[in-house]
Design an enzyme around this catalytic site. Structure first.
Site, PDB file in Angstrom:
ATOM      1  N   GLY A   1      35.724  40.944  35.607  1.00 40.23           N
ATOM      2  CA  GLY A   1      35.926  39.526  36.324  1.00 40.23           C
ATOM      3  C   GLY A   1      37.390  39.098  36.244  1.00 40.23           C
ATOM      4  O   GLY A   1      38.328  39.905  35.640  1.00 40.23           O
TER       5      GLY A   1
ATOM      6  N   ASP B   1      29.984  32.949  33.530  1.00 38.00           N
ATOM      7  CA  ASP B   1      29.828  31.933  34.508  1.00 38.00           C
ATOM      8  C   ASP B   1      29.426  30.460  33.830  1.00 38.00           C
ATOM      9  O   ASP B   1      30.061  29.549  34.198  1.00 38.00           O
ATOM     10  CB  ASP B   1      29.084  32.421  35.670  1.00 38.00           C
TER      11      ASP B   1
ATOM     12  N   GLU C   1      27.226  45.258  32.419  1.00 34.96           N
ATOM     13  CA  GLU C   1      27.460  44.422  31.361  1.00 34.96           C
ATOM     14  C   GLU C   1      26.443  44.295  30.478  1.00 34.96           C
ATOM     15  O   GLU C   1      26.953  44.375  29.087  1.00 34.96           O
ATOM     16  CB  GLU C   1      27.851  42.834  31.903  1.00 34.96           C
TER      17      GLU C   1
HETATM   18  C1  5RP Z   1      30.935  39.417  36.323  1.00 27.58           C
HETATM   19  C2  5RP Z   1      30.620  38.609  35.377  1.00 27.58           C
HETATM   20  C3  5RP Z   1      31.894  37.685  34.680  1.00 27.58           C
HETATM   21  O1  5RP Z   1      31.929  37.753  33.687  1.00 27.58           O
HETATM   22  C4  5RP Z   1      31.794  36.077  35.399  1.00 27.58           C
HETATM   23  O2  5RP Z   1      31.388  35.967  36.768  1.00 27.58           O
HETATM   24  C5  5RP Z   1      33.123  35.315  35.232  1.00 27.58           C
HETATM   25  O3  5RP Z   1      33.987  35.807  36.053  1.00 27.58           O
HETATM   26  P1  5RP Z   1      35.488  35.020  35.915  1.00 27.58           P
HETATM   27  O4  5RP Z   1      36.169  35.528  34.673  1.00 27.58           O
HETATM   28  O5  5RP Z   1      36.173  35.721  37.306  1.00 27.58           O
HETATM   29  O6  5RP Z   1      35.164  33.795  36.213  1.00 27.58           O
HETATM   30  O7  5RP Z   1      29.705  38.320  34.802  1.00 27.58           O
HETATM   31  O8  5RP Z   1      29.721  40.028  36.677  1.00 27.58           O
END
Ligand code: 5RP
Length: 223
Positions: free
Chosen positions: A29, A84, A103
């Protein structure tokens, strides 16, 4: 401070959890990208990384950091990843970047999950962010109707008008309208539905620490 600066701040702060001489688990991310960039300054002090996505693998390798297959490594001291949403117990919603399955695998092989996030991600109840669920495509319709019975509205994630294809060759559902009051029970229940590969609730693989980027600096939350 804008959101990008908050992400840079927590990406840098996460270096304190990297154990010299070891292999570090790396998430996916925009926040993790800041961490990977910071990790380059320590690349001669670590053996390398286990990565949770093709995107993170490419970024790590471009910076000269060795990437190991998760099967080559029995246990990792620490896994560093974004979220998120995160609640006051360290339970998270993840998968906005579609990397949730890998993950969860890397988180499960790590002794400690350090979540890096800006303060907009801290919530009291999980579910405002549409919940990502990686599914086997032939089960999509049935899983969508199971979410509808729970009050959720699921949609297949699209890219250029076609279903998004994950690093694992599968599809993602994004489910709106859920209020996840008991993340542990919810994750256990949905994980058992046929065709669900991974639900984006990380309650069994919760964070032990969250480095939260705020305009007053990085706050460390421990769970
Ligand atoms: C990817 C994820 C990320 O950790 C999540 O979407 C957060 O992303 P960002 O740091 O771009 O806000 O779970 O699958």
């Amino acid at each position: 401070m804008n959101q990008d600066e908050l992400k840079t701040q927590v990406g840098q702060a996460a270096l304190q959890f990297v154990v010299p001489g070891e292999i570090v688990g790396v998430g996916t991310g925009s926040t993790v990208n800041k961490f990977i960039d910071a990790l380059a300054s320590m690349k001669d002090q670590i053996k390398g990384a286990v990565s949770s996505s093709e995107a993170s693998t490419a970024r790590l390798k471009a910076l000269g950091i060795a990437v190991f297959d998760s099967n080559e490594v029995a246990e990792l001291a620490v896994y560093i990843d974004g979220a998120d949403e995160i609640n006051a117990l360290g339970h998270m919603v993840k998968g906005g970047g579609a990397a949730l399955t890998r993950e969860k695998i890397v988180a499960a092989q790590s002794k400690m999950f350090v979540c890096i996030a800006d303060e907009s991600k801290l919530v009291s109840v999980l579910g405002t962010f549409p919940l990502p669920v990686e599914v086997i495509p032939m089960a999509s319709t049935r899983i969508m109707s199971q979410f509808a019975k729970m009050g959720g509205q699921a949609q297949i994630r699209l890219k250029d008008g076609k279903p998004w294809v994950t690093d694992n060759g599968q599809h993602i559902l994004d489910v709106k309208g859920l209020q996840i009051q008991d993340p542990v029970a919810f994750e256990s229940q949905v994980s058992q539905w046929p065709g669900v590969i991974t639900v984006g609730v990380f309650a069994h693989q919760k964070a032990q620490v969250c480095l939260l980027g705020t305009s007053e600096g990085v706050k460390t939350l421990k769970f």
